[in-house]
Design an enzyme around this catalytic site. Structure first.
Site, PDB file in Angstrom:
ATOM      1  N   LYS A   1       0.822  -1.222   0.000  1.00 46.84           N
ATOM      2  CA  LYS A   1       0.000   0.000   0.000  1.00 46.84           C
ATOM      3  C   LYS A   1       0.857   1.275   0.000  1.00 46.84           C
ATOM      4  CE  LYS A   1      -3.979  -2.193   2.193  1.00 46.84           C
ATOM      5  NZ  LYS A   1      -4.994  -2.134   3.253  1.00 46.84           N
TER       6      LYS A   1
ATOM      7  N   ASP B   1     -10.102   2.203   2.855  1.00 46.09           N
ATOM      8  CA  ASP B   1     -10.165   1.410   4.090  1.00 46.09           C
ATOM      9  C   ASP B   1     -10.940   2.143   5.193  1.00 46.09           C
ATOM     10  OD1 ASP B   1      -8.751  -0.794   3.140  1.00 46.09           O
ATOM     11  OD2 ASP B   1      -6.800   0.061   3.665  1.00 46.09           O
TER      12      ASP B   1
END
Ligand code: ATR
Length: 276
Positions: A68, A105
């Site tokens: 990420k 997220d």
């Protein structure tokens, strides 16, 4: 021959990722036609793998552990949330061929908490304890402070990391946010979120049971009865949930970025056996 839009999740390891199942179900439910694969990139080969995918006509990617941060550096531009988190979990190919990195997220966690915890609906209602100050915690801290958290306490094994995150949050929010060592925590939290990676070793952050008495405990990792969920239930939490709902919800926001429509979570959640 019709060309089907291609998407994928990139990670290492990635073979157990539920993302293809989730996105294929979203595509069915919304009447969209697409293909969604898993791609395992070499640990030192994220950029090459992603370049190849887009050069071959790919339309969008999800990014998972451990890439990420690499994705946040690789994209041409980042959303505000991705820039703050320094982490990208969704890459969108723009019409001009450039790439934008998003982090869904935090939004995914918010949506799952609203589903599981009616008291969380509305703004600034809950006193929240966030355990951890790494990439996962950075991804959700800002959405928490902009949404359901009236007050945020961040506790981390290495206090300096929590203090740095608090300093960054202070620049963007007026709500109270403090860094506290594990052994100095008080109780009285409505919601306790585990964003540490301790569960990978079947471990739980070393906090006293008094800290979580009566709180709703949420583990951002999924896997049914995780070590944190089990410990929370046995130690006085009002309830505990794993992160399966967050996984499905972050995927729904990614799907919306790519396809313009946000799918319903419930059909996929019940297919995967998520609790409510
Ligand atoms: P991620 O992207 O999963 O957040 P990370 O950035 O490496 O990964 O952060 C891992 C987090 O889990 C950190 O908050 C880490 O604490 P430290 O900053 O003190 O290292 C926390 N963590 C990992 N193992 C832990 C354990 N056994 N007990 C408590 N915290 C732990």
């Amino acid at each position: 021959m019709a060309v089907v839009d291609r998407y994928a999740v990139v990670g290492n390891p990635v073979s157990h990722s539920l993302s293809p199942r989730i996105h294929e179900a979203f595509a069915r439910d919304t009447g969209q036609s697409l293909r969604y694969d898993r791609i395992e990139a070499p640990l030192d080969g994220f950029a090459e793998t992603v370049q190849q995918f887009f050069a071959a006509g790919g339309r969008g990617l999800n990014v998972t552990v451990p890439f990420k941060g690499d994705a946040a550096r690789w994209v041409d531009r980042r959303s505000d949330h991705a820039a703050f988190a320094k982490a990208v979990n969704t890459i969108v190919l723009e019409p001009d061929g450039s790439t934008t990195g998003h982090n869904t997220d935090g939004l995914g966690l918010m949506l799952d908490l609203e589903r599981l915890l009616p008291a969380a609906r509305g703004d600034g209602r809950l006193r929240v304890l966030l355990l951890g100050a790494g990439g996962a915690a950075r991804g959700v801290a800002r959405p928490l402070l902009e949404g359901l958290a009236r007050e945020l306490v961040i506790a981390n094994r290495t206090l300096a990391r929590a203090e740095e995150l608090v300093a960054n949050l202070d620049e963007i929010s007026d709500r109270p946010v403090t860094a506290v060592p594990f052994n100095k925590l008080d109780g009285g939290f409505d919601l306790v979120i585990n964003a540490t990676s301790a569960g990978l070793d079947d471990a739980v952050p070393t906090i006293e049971p008094a800290v979580i008495q009566g709180a709703f405990c949420y583990d951002m990792v999924y896997g049914g009865e995780t070590a944190f969920c089990r410990w929370s239930r046995e130690s006085g939490a009002s309830a505990a949930a794993d992160g399966l709902g967050m996984l499905v919800a972050q995927a729904a926001f990614a799907f919306k970025l790519w396809r313009g429509v946000r799918p319903d979570l419930e059909p996929v959640l019940s297919q995967l056996g998520a609790g409510s």
